[in-house]
Design a protein around this motif. Sequence first.
Motif, mmCIF file in Angstrom:
data_model
loop_
_atom_site.group_PDB
_atom_site.id
_atom_site.type_symbol
_atom_site.label_atom_id
_atom_site.label_comp_id
_atom_site.label_asym_id
_atom_site.label_seq_id
_atom_site.Cartn_x
_atom_site.Cartn_y
_atom_site.Cartn_z
ATOM 1 N N VAL A 313 48.521 31.303 -3.875
ATOM 2 C CA VAL A 313 47.744 32.031 -4.891
ATOM 3 C C VAL A 313 47.902 33.551 -4.767
ATOM 4 N N LEU A 314 48.006 34.023 -3.534
ATOM 5 C CA LEU A 314 47.983 35.473 -3.288
ATOM 6 C C LEU A 314 49.266 35.969 -2.642
ATOM 7 N N GLU A 315 49.496 37.286 -2.747
ATOM 8 C CA GLU A 315 50.609 37.928 -2.052
ATOM 9 C C GLU A 315 50.151 39.282 -1.535
ATOM 10 N N VAL A 316 50.780 39.732 -0.447
ATOM 11 C CA VAL A 316 50.410 41.009 0.174
ATOM 12 C C VAL A 316 50.644 42.156 -0.814
ATOM 13 N N GLY A 317 49.653 43.063 -0.892
ATOM 14 C CA GLY A 317 49.743 44.201 -1.809
ATOM 15 C C GLY A 317 49.082 43.942 -3.153
ATOM 16 N N GLN A 318 48.704 42.689 -3.395
ATOM 17 C CA GLN A 318 48.087 42.336 -4.682
ATOM 18 C C GLN A 318 46.667 42.884 -4.776
ATOM 19 N N LYS A 319 46.311 43.425 -5.946
ATOM 20 C CA LYS A 319 44.946 43.885 -6.201
ATOM 21 C C LYS A 319 44.115 42.689 -6.670
ATOM 22 N N VAL A 320 42.948 42.524 -6.070
ATOM 23 C CA VAL A 320 42.078 41.405 -6.448
ATOM 24 C C VAL A 320 40.628 41.875 -6.475
ATOM 25 N N ASN A 321 39.844 41.226 -7.344
ATOM 26 C CA ASN A 321 38.396 41.438 -7.337
ATOM 27 C C ASN A 321 37.778 40.389 -6.426
ATOM 28 N N VAL A 322 36.832 40.845 -5.582
ATOM 29 C CA VAL A 322 36.190 39.928 -4.645
ATOM 30 C C VAL A 322 34.681 40.133 -4.687
ATOM 31 N N LYS A 323 33.969 39.077 -4.336
ATOM 32 C CA LYS A 323 32.510 39.151 -4.227
ATOM 33 C C LYS A 323 32.149 39.155 -2.746
ATOM 34 N N ILE A 324 31.249 40.062 -2.371
ATOM 35 C CA ILE A 324 30.821 40.150 -0.978
ATOM 36 C C ILE A 324 29.765 39.078 -0.714
ATOM 37 N N LEU A 325 30.047 38.245 0.284
ATOM 38 C CA LEU A 325 29.109 37.189 0.663
ATOM 39 C C LEU A 325 28.198 37.638 1.796
ATOM 40 N N ASP A 326 28.783 38.394 2.741
ATOM 41 C CA ASP A 326 27.999 38.797 3.911
ATOM 42 C C ASP A 326 28.627 40.036 4.546
ATOM 43 N N VAL A 327 27.758 40.952 5.047
ATOM 44 C CA VAL A 327 28.214 42.163 5.721
ATOM 45 C C VAL A 327 27.552 42.229 7.097
ATOM 46 N N ASN A 328 28.375 42.393 8.152
ATOM 47 C CA ASN A 328 27.851 42.503 9.511
ATOM 48 C C ASN A 328 28.496 43.726 10.181
ATOM 49 N N LEU A 336 34.207 37.521 2.176
ATOM 50 C CA LEU A 336 34.478 37.745 0.750
ATOM 51 C C LEU A 336 34.814 36.434 0.051
ATOM 52 N N SER A 337 34.706 36.472 -1.264
ATOM 53 C CA SER A 337 35.058 35.280 -2.041
ATOM 54 C C SER A 337 35.693 35.680 -3.366
ATOM 55 N N ILE A 338 36.775 35.006 -3.669
ATOM 56 C CA ILE A 338 37.387 35.134 -5.001
ATOM 57 C C ILE A 338 36.897 33.975 -5.858
ATOM 58 N N LYS A 339 36.711 32.820 -5.223
ATOM 59 C CA LYS A 339 36.308 31.597 -5.939
ATOM 60 C C LYS A 339 34.979 31.772 -6.669
ATOM 61 N N GLU A 340 34.030 32.416 -5.995
ATOM 62 C CA GLU A 340 32.711 32.570 -6.631
ATOM 63 C C GLU A 340 32.786 33.418 -7.894
ATOM 64 N N LEU A 341 33.640 34.432 -7.871
ATOM 65 C CA LEU A 341 33.816 35.250 -9.073
ATOM 66 C C LEU A 341 34.427 34.419 -10.183
ATOM 67 N N GLU A 342 35.403 33.565 -9.813
ATOM 68 C CA GLU A 342 36.032 32.705 -10.813
ATOM 69 C C GLU A 342 35.019 31.722 -11.390
ATOM 70 N N GLN A 343 34.170 31.183 -10.518
ATOM 71 C CA GLN A 343 33.142 30.249 -10.980
ATOM 72 C C GLN A 343 32.148 30.959 -11.906
ATOM 73 N N GLU A 344 31.742 32.149 -11.494
ATOM 74 C CA GLU A 344 30.815 32.912 -12.323
ATOM 75 C C GLU A 344 31.433 33.249 -13.671
ATOM 76 N N GLN A 345 32.720 33.593 -13.642
ATOM 77 C CA GLN A 345 33.411 33.906 -14.888
ATOM 78 C C GLN A 345 33.512 32.667 -15.762
#
Length: 376
Positions: A313-328, A336-345
């Motif tokens: 699905v992905l390649e190095v250098g690719q720009k992607v939108n991601v959703k933050i799931l957790d920050v520590n 991060l998640s790409i799937k959740e953004l796709e589901q939301e979309q």
Amino acid sequence: MTEQNNELPELQVGTTITGKVIKVEEKQVLVDIGYKTEGIVPIGELSSLHVEQAGDVVNEGDELTLKVKKIDDDEVVLSKKAIDADQAWVELEEKYKSGEIFETEVKEVVKGGLVVDVGVRGFIPASLVETYFVEDFSDYKNKMLAVKIAELDKDQNRIILSHRAVAEDEAQAKKGELLQSLEAGQVLEGTVQRITNFGVFVDLGGVDGLVHISQLAHKHVEKASDVVSEGEKLKVEVLSVDMDNERISLSHKNTIPGPWSDIESRFSAGDTVEGTVRRLVNFGAFVEIEAGVEGLVHISQIANRHIGTPQEVLEVGQKVNVKILDVNENEERISLSIKELEQEQAEKEYKQYAKDEDQSGFQLGDFIGDKLNKYK
């Protein structure tokens, strides 16, 4: 020595006598030596250095110790320079043997170096003046310099002195003191002296330390010159001190806030951000969302469908939108998640579709209803 005659039998060439200056002329000095005939000290016999006027060296009334240079009829030629030189050579030989450091005044700036007065004419070659290159020596005239004797040859009347040796000794002593005072963890300010392909050398005030290229910044640095420049002031932390080899390891990176510092104030769970795929591994993809800050998109969060590897699905250098799931921040970890953004979309598109369908249905019903009413 009171005999009054013109032959002056008591005087011999080489004899040392004392006399009193009774007249200072431009190019010679007349001295009362206790005889009917006054002694003459030509300007060239007043000093080992060049003298413009006799009055620059002696004054009327001065008591001088002199050596007889020449006796000719009623004329007695005397030398102050010869007495000064004899005494100077004795002292210079002692200083040379002991390696003594002493001060001397620069009398002339000549081609190739500096002329100094050490009782006799001494010379400091340009290469022995400083530890660094000097373009113009004009400011050194009349300046006092601490020197050591580098070479001494009385037969050749050769006296070579060095200020550089003194400066090097002082620098070495200062370096030793500084090395003793340094310890890991200290934060200091230094000056970038030299830039190399593996890092930069920073002067800490008499001793250089190395900031390896990996310690220049929190982000990856290709060339040190991209981050710092020569002459720049730089805050550094001492990592280690090797006394035996006089090596100091430094870090600039440790003195500046890291990319993860206060990260939770900039990113929160639920945020959507754009990032760049930096690395693909078998369990997911690392996406950089800020310089030096990478988060992990687990393979299960890459797509709505099952995938075997992130490379599908992905390649190095690719720009992607991601959703933050957790920050520590403590563990420097972001999920991060790409799937959740796709589901939301997908849900958003479905809701819009359903809404359009509903609106379309009501319009059709209204239309049919109007038509039916006409037939009633």
